[in-house]
Enzyme design. Structure first.
Site, mmCIF file in Angstrom:
data_model
loop_
_atom_site.group_PDB
_atom_site.id
_atom_site.type_symbol
_atom_site.label_atom_id
_atom_site.label_comp_id
_atom_site.label_asym_id
_atom_site.label_seq_id
_atom_site.Cartn_x
_atom_site.Cartn_y
_atom_site.Cartn_z
ATOM 1 C CG ASP A 1 -1.889 -1.099 1.278
ATOM 2 O OD1 ASP A 1 -2.222 -1.627 0.200
ATOM 3 O OD2 ASP A 1 -2.336 -1.446 2.395
HETATM 4 N N1 URA Z 1 -1.242 -5.946 3.930
HETATM 5 C C1 URA Z 1 -1.728 -4.695 3.950
HETATM 6 O O1 URA Z 1 -2.748 -4.436 4.569
HETATM 7 N N2 URA Z 1 -1.064 -3.732 3.278
HETATM 8 C C2 URA Z 1 0.076 -3.953 2.602
HETATM 9 O O2 URA Z 1 0.649 -3.022 2.030
HETATM 10 C C3 URA Z 1 0.576 -5.266 2.594
HETATM 11 C C4 URA Z 1 -0.103 -6.249 3.262
#
Ligand code: URA
Length: 259
Positions: free
Chosen positions: A123
């Site tokens: 993310d």
């Molecule tokens: N899980 C999440 O919630 N975000 C990420 O970036 C990776 C795994």
């Protein structure tokens, strides 16, 4: 490009690389996955012998034809690379953003390694280990659910996660898209009103860690990935990338089920 479109041979026989579909050629050369290669072709980014080719059925002879992507000639038989980035927060995991947002391509050496692409996603606000490769097969292998490649995250969450809540996550918890697979969970540090939870999971659903922690009442304040399969972030600083050495690369290929 040869006028041999309808010839069925596609494999290397006695050392000669016979004509193959352009998207297969690009994937084999490590430019992108097969699907990614198709997108490159239809987007008009691929030239064969200096002519833009947008037709997916086109064939090339790897030993005769010169193929270029975005003007960079593809070297058939060149060895693939795997790079590791410690991704900073505020950067999106895409190689191009049409809205002009900062993306990982702004950090990575894309010109030096044509066809480099990220293996999975983090993310925008997640930091930590993100691997990149030029080998479509490796990327697909590492992301394929059947290979159970473990990703380890450190999640700073609001509140103190109890042992009962951690146990729920270990056993699997119901999210909107189904039960999560069993995971390894431990609380590794605590302060007055937050704690850091280490989660080792092998699935890769969207926002999975954030959704898992929220489901047991602990929203994630910060998320950092510390390892992907056999590779760890280690001392790599945020915003910095490095090339994996031969031993690390071999370990990743094994994790992806490739010899
Ligand atoms: N899980 C999440 O919630 N975000 C990420 O970036 C990776 C795994």
């Amino acid at each position: 490009m040869s006028d041999i479109r309808d010839i069925g041979w596609e494999e290397r026989i006695e050392g000669h690389a016979f004509p193959m579909r352009l998207q297969k050629y690009l994937a084999r050369a490590g430019v992108a996955s097969r699907r990614g290669s198709e997108s490159l072709i239809t987007a008009g980014r691929v030239e064969v012998n200096g002519i833009v080719v947008t037709e997916l059925g086109s064939k090339v002879d790897p030993l005769e034809d010169e193929v270029a992507v975005d003007g960079v000639v593809v070297v058939w038989g060149s060895s693939h690379v795997v790079l590791a980035l410690n991704k900073p927060s505020g950067i999106i995991t895409t190689m191009k953003d049409y809205r002009g947002r900062r993306c990982v391509a702004d950090i990575m050496p894309c010109d030096e390694y044509p066809g480099l692409y990220p293996i999975g996603r983090l993310d925008k606000d997640t930091t930590g280990l993100l691997l990149f490769t030029t080998d479509g097969e490796l990327g697909n292998g590492l992301l394929h659910p059947s290979h159970h490649v473990t990703k380890v995250y450190h999640a700073t969450v609001t509140g103190i996660m109890t042992e009962a809540e951690a146990q729920q996550l270990r056993e699997g918890i119901l999210l909107e898209d189904g039960m999560t697979a069993p995971a390894e969970i431990s609380v590794i540090s605590k302060s007055r009103n937050r704690c850091v939870v280490e989660l080792a999971i092998h699935e890769g659903r969207k926002h999975q860690v954030k959704r898992m922690c929220k489901a047991v009442g602990h929203p994630v304040e910060h998320l950092d990935r510390v390892s992907f399969g056999p590779i760890e972030t280690g001392s790599l600083k945020q915003g910095v990338w490095r090339k994996l050495d031969d031993e690390e690369t071999a370990a990743l290929y094994r994790a992806a089920g490739l010899a």
